[in-house]
Design an enzyme around this catalytic site. Structure first.
Site, PDB file in Angstrom:
ATOM      1  N   LYS A 110       7.900  46.073  14.878  1.00  0.00           N
ATOM      2  CA  LYS A 110       7.880  47.519  15.128  1.00  0.00           C
ATOM      3  C   LYS A 110       6.640  47.958  15.905  1.00  0.00           C
ATOM      4  CE  LYS A 110      11.107  48.727  11.552  1.00  0.00           C
ATOM      5  NZ  LYS A 110      11.359  47.394  10.935  1.00  0.00           N
TER       6      LYS A 110
HETATM    7  C1  LIG Z   1      12.619  46.952  10.821  1.00  0.00           C
HETATM    8  C2  LIG Z   1      12.751  45.475  10.684  1.00  0.00           C
HETATM    9  C3  LIG Z   1      13.969  44.814  10.963  1.00  0.00           C
HETATM   10  C4  LIG Z   1      15.239  45.552  11.361  1.00  0.00           C
HETATM   11  O1  LIG Z   1      15.141  46.187  12.601  1.00  0.00           O
HETATM   12  P1  LIG Z   1      16.239  47.239  13.104  1.00  0.00           P
HETATM   13  O2  LIG Z   1      15.742  47.828  14.354  1.00  0.00           O
HETATM   14  O3  LIG Z   1      16.340  48.230  11.969  1.00  0.00           O
HETATM   15  O4  LIG Z   1      17.506  46.484  13.289  1.00  0.00           O
HETATM   16  C5  LIG Z   1      13.993  43.428  10.870  1.00  0.00           C
HETATM   17  N1  LIG Z   1      12.889  42.730  10.494  1.00  0.00           N
HETATM   18  C6  LIG Z   1      11.729  43.332  10.198  1.00  0.00           C
HETATM   19  C7  LIG Z   1      10.562  42.495   9.778  1.00  0.00           C
HETATM   20  C8  LIG Z   1      11.596  44.719  10.300  1.00  0.00           C
HETATM   21  O5  LIG Z   1      10.418  45.305  10.008  1.00  0.00           O
END
Ligand SMILES: *Cc1c(COP(=O)(O)O)cnc(C)c1O
Length: 452
Positions: A110
């Protein structure tokens, strides 16, 4: 470039306005009004470093930001990543790679979007001479990444609500040990849903929202999806030429945001063969892509908590294209979904999309197997990506978090506890958190007293 809502009942906006607005006033999500075609640029982009490539990509969309400013904002966004490649592509075996997306400040993917979003917000504050107060609820990674996107930035404050005692100790430390005076980690007594519900009421108070210039952290911001397209592009350009046309990106998924970014890039002329939607036991997207039915289920907590989601909020953007770009159809489908909790779709192109589902027992087994076979330690989210890979394609598994964020799960799978220097450093810093009741009045008063 202008941006339109998937529901078609609100005027198109420029990039900066669409980013500042988040959710469109008609309830839809913003999309570029036309998809650019990058197929003629790929040669020229060969070998470009991450930040330069990101600038080349973003300049096509962020046409209302002067180019030298945009270049600076993008460079700053990736300056706090600790791996020189930013998103290193590691070969594990013939036709198998992992794309590591966790070398940013909070060790999860993120950061790619939220570092850039933080810089875009700060730029807006500076140009408009206005402050901004960012508010969000989190069950873990998003809150930490949003905080580190805005940490110490003049003209901004960020308030992140989380359920006290229900996020992992390391995630709490990433939010509550920053030492920054514009960051407020707010521990709510109750569940994530209680925090979310209180937050919704605070946002529903239009007067308060406008007076404090409140902005929401959520997964549907246009800038997040665009920023995420870039690591697919960067990885594609680093594959051997003979493998590029046959690449399948395998994406651990919750909100569909990550897969959507890759799929949009494919529509912009980058020849990617396919996508694997990899869910944990919260499998709404697995069921969708295998049966054609999109139906909400109960969320059951898993070993991959950032994917414990049963409504994929970014799905509406995909729906817009699959309904032939017809906003009236999107409105009808979303209304049906809201009324009945389910809707059906015609068959998907199985050649482009496939799906897998991995339960907790399999997550532990896969972590052990990948470690045994490849000497590689995958975190529990990434582990979902290693299930049932298509042997006829070149697989690139997106690694979404550092294994060091999940020491207990990894230790019980392989007997070794992973560590990371930035997490070790956090352990000796004091936790500063604010315990509040999850009532809108208490939260409003808290924000009012500390907002910028
Ligand atoms: C947020 C997250 C996901 C999922 O991502 P999306 O965009 O919601 O599909 C997968 N792995 C980790 C470690 C995350 O923080």
């Amino acid at each position: 470039m202008r941006f339109i809502s998937t529901r078609g009942e609100t005027p198109a906006l420029g990039f900066s306005e669409a980013v500042a607005t988040g959710l469109a006033p008609d309830g839809g999500l913003y999309l570029p009004e036309r998809m650019p075609d990058f197929s003629g640029d790929l040669r020229r982009w060969e070998g470009m470093d991450y930040a330069s490539l990101c600038f080349e990509f973003m300049r096509v969309f962020a046409t209302d930001i002067p180019e030298d400013t945009l270049r600076r904002l993008v460079a700053a966004s990736y300056s706090r990543f600790t791996d020189p490649a930013i998103a290193p592509l590691r070969p594990l075996a013939q036709g198998l790679y992992v794309l590591e997306l966790w070398h940013g400040p909070t060790l999860a993917f993120k950061d790619f979007a939220l570092q850039l979003l933080g810089n875009l917000y700060a730029h807006q504050c500076a140009t408009r001479r206005e402050s901004i107060n960012v508010l969000g609820a989190t069950s873990g990674d998003t809150g930490a990444a949003a905080i580190h996107g805005l940490i110490g930035r003049p003209g901004t404050a960020i308030f992140i609500l989380y359920p006290d005692g229900r996020v992992s100790p390391l995630q709490e430390r990433q939010m509550a040990c920053t030492g920054a005076d514009n960051v407020f980690a707010v521990a709510i007594d109750g569940t994530f849903d209680d925090a979310q519900a209180a937050l919704k009421e605070v946002f529903a108070d239009q007067g308060f929202r406008t007076r404090l210039r409140l902005s929401a952290v959520n997964s549907i911001n246009l800038a997040r999806v665009l920023a995420q397209c870039v690591y697919y592009l960067h990885a594609w350009l680093r594959l051997p030429e003979t493998e590029r046309g046959n690449v399948e990106f395998v994406v651990p998924t919750g909100n569909f945001g990550n897969v959507l970014a890759g799929w949009m890039l494919q529509r912009m002329g980058v020849p990617i063969r396919g996508f694997r939607v990899a869910t944990n036991q919260n499998d709404i997207l697995y069921r969708l892509f295998t049966t054609g039915e999109y139906r909400v289920g109960e969320v059951r907590p898993s070993l991959a908590p950032s994917m414990d989601i049963q409504v994929a909020s970014n799905f509406e953007r995909f729906l817009y294209f699959s309904e032939g770009r017809d906003p009236a159809r999107v409105r009808a489908v979303m209304a049906e979904f809201k009324r009945t909790g389910a809707c059906r779709f015609p068959r998907f192109d199985r050649d482009i999309f496939s799906a897998s589902r991995t339960d907790d027992r399999e997550i532990a087994e896969i972590i052990a197997r990948v470690h045994r076979q490849h000497g590689y330690v995958a975190d529990p989210h990434t582990a979902c990506g290693f299930k049932d890979l298509n042997p006829d394609r070149v697989n690139v598994v997106l690694s979404t978090a550092s294994p060091a964020k999940f020491p207990d799960t990894i230790r019980s799978a392989i007997g070794v506890e992973p560590t990371h220097p930035s997490l070790e450093a956090l352990k000796s810093r004091p936790i500063v958190k604010h315990r509040l009741h999850a009532t809108p009045d208490t939260i409003r008063a808290f924000i009012d007293a500390r907002a910028v």
